[in-house]
Design an enzyme around this catalytic site. Structure first.
Site, PDB file in Angstrom:
ATOM      1  N   HIS A 241       0.793  -1.232   0.000  1.00  0.00           N
ATOM      2  CA  HIS A 241       0.000   0.000   0.000  1.00  0.00           C
ATOM      3  C   HIS A 241       0.831   1.292   0.000  1.00  0.00           C
ATOM      4  O   HIS A 241       0.762   2.106  -0.915  1.00  0.00           O
ATOM      5  CB  HIS A 241      -0.891   0.050   1.253  1.00  0.00           C
ATOM      6  CG  HIS A 241      -1.716  -1.168   1.502  1.00  0.00           C
ATOM      7  ND1 HIS A 241      -2.891  -1.419   0.837  1.00  0.00           N
ATOM      8  CD2 HIS A 241      -1.548  -2.209   2.356  1.00  0.00           C
ATOM      9  CE1 HIS A 241      -3.412  -2.548   1.271  1.00  0.00           C
ATOM     10  NE2 HIS A 241      -2.610  -3.049   2.202  1.00  0.00           N
TER      11      HIS A 241
HETATM   12  C1  BDR Z   1      -2.959   0.472   5.552  1.00  0.00           C
HETATM   13  O1  BDR Z   1      -3.056  -0.076   6.862  1.00  0.00           O
HETATM   14  C2  BDR Z   1      -1.816  -0.559   7.290  1.00  0.00           C
HETATM   15  O2  BDR Z   1      -1.924  -1.889   7.650  1.00  0.00           O
HETATM   16  C3  BDR Z   1      -0.832  -0.346   6.159  1.00  0.00           C
HETATM   17  O3  BDR Z   1       0.399   0.124   6.688  1.00  0.00           O
HETATM   18  C4  BDR Z   1      -1.494   0.680   5.274  1.00  0.00           C
HETATM   19  O4  BDR Z   1      -1.136   1.990   5.641  1.00  0.00           O
HETATM   20  C5  BDR Z   1      -3.676  -0.429   4.567  1.00  0.00           C
HETATM   21  O5  BDR Z   1      -5.005  -0.560   4.931  1.00  0.00           O
END
Ligand code: BDR
Ligand code: CA
Length: 312
Positions: A241
């Protein structure tokens, strides 16, 4: 000309790789890193951000500890995704660089107020608590920001933490609402986009084969990170992400989206933290967000590999 950014973050393997990408990129001037509780508690996110800086050979970066929990709710963490430390998957040394003195929120406010108007970009990779606090403390920062680029939310993909909500927005919806309506240009990178940037065995092996320390460390972190998501989604790899936020700043031509209205559900117990994104423009609510939905996936991985190969 370099672009000045502050990274607000809750590392997390994908946050750590976003930090590495930024520190490897001469186009960006990382003015500081502010940590927030999210994936793991603040003591660990502020440790992990420093581990990432030291891995990048940048112990000079100012890393601040920020909020220990959301504006109005108890903290929800995600050790089930990121492991107990938040950086499970590769043994990295404990950081020796100290935390910067002072408060993260004061650092954000002062840096934005002292910078040339329209020059500072806030990159938000975790729950938006620190940004919410900064906006409450000094609403005038919005008018001076170049933009806020955040990873969070989703529409077509639904949620990853509840059926309706993505983790970062779910953890602190009140802060997210403040950010969405602060008046600064907001660029949102939702799950609809990040679920396309999937790891694969070949990608991970490319990192592992790099002749530096960063490559194998990245491979280890990705090995761990993807396990949970591969099982959950039945996909070929895990969605990486947060580096999308930095990649967008470096190569905006890799991304596409629309200017739309996005509202945050803060009330409903069923859909709390949902980003109600008017992609089809079926309301007359004014656009407040550039909502990115398309990404050149190969271009993203190529950028990440190229930049991380330049690190120690
Ligand atoms: C987001 O949530 C976290 O687990 C990751 O770092 C990312 O920022 C994805 O939903
Ligand atoms: Ca994150």
């Amino acid at each position: 000309m370099t672009r000045s950014i502050i990274i607000d973050t809750d590392p997390g393997q994908d946050d750590a790789l976003a930090i590495l990408l930024a520190l490897a990129s001469p186009e960006l001037d990382v003015r500081g890193i502010t940590c927030v509780a999210g994936n793991v508690p603040l003591a660990l996110t502020s440790r992990n951000a420093r581990i990432a800086c030291e891995l990048a050979g940048r112990p000079d970066i100012a890393v601040y500890a920020g909020a220990t929990g959301p504006l109005e709710r108890p903290l929800v963490t995600a050790e089930y995704v990121h492991g107990k430390t938040g950086l499970d998957g590769y043994d990295l040394p404990e950081p020796t660089m100290p935390l910067a003195e002072g408060k993260a929120v004061d650092f954000i406010v002062d840096t934005v107020m002292e910078a040339e108007p329209g020059s500072m970009t806030l990159c938000a990779l975790g729950p938006l608590t620190n940004l919410g606090l900064a906006l409450r403390q000094a609403p005038g920062i919005s008018a001076r920001l170049r933009e806020i680029v955040l990873m969070g939310g989703g529409l077509f993909e639904g949620g990853n933490t509840t059926p309706a909500a993505e983790f970062n927005i779910f953890v602190d919806p009140e802060a997210a609402e403040l950010v969405m309506h602060c008046g600064a240009p907001v660029v949102m990178i939702p799950l609809d986009l990040t679920h396309q940037t999937l790891t694969s065995d070949a990608i991970i092996e490319d990192f592992r084969a790099m002749p530096n320390a960063t490559g194998p460390a990245t491979a280890g972190l990705l090995d761990f990170f993807e396990r949970f998501d591969v099982e959950k989604y039945g996909s070929q790899g895990g969605p990486l992400h947060d580096p999308n936020v930095i990649a967008y700043l470096l190569q905006p031509d890799l991304y596409g989206g629309r200017l739309i209205n996005v509202e945050i559900e803060t009330d409903s117990s069923l859909t709390r933290g949902m980003t109600v994104a008017d992609w089809w423009r079926v309301t007359d609510r004014p656009a407040n967000v550039l909502y990115l939905r398309e990404v050149d996936v190969n271009g993203y991985w190529a950028l990440l590999k190229d930049r991380l190969s330049r690190l120690p």
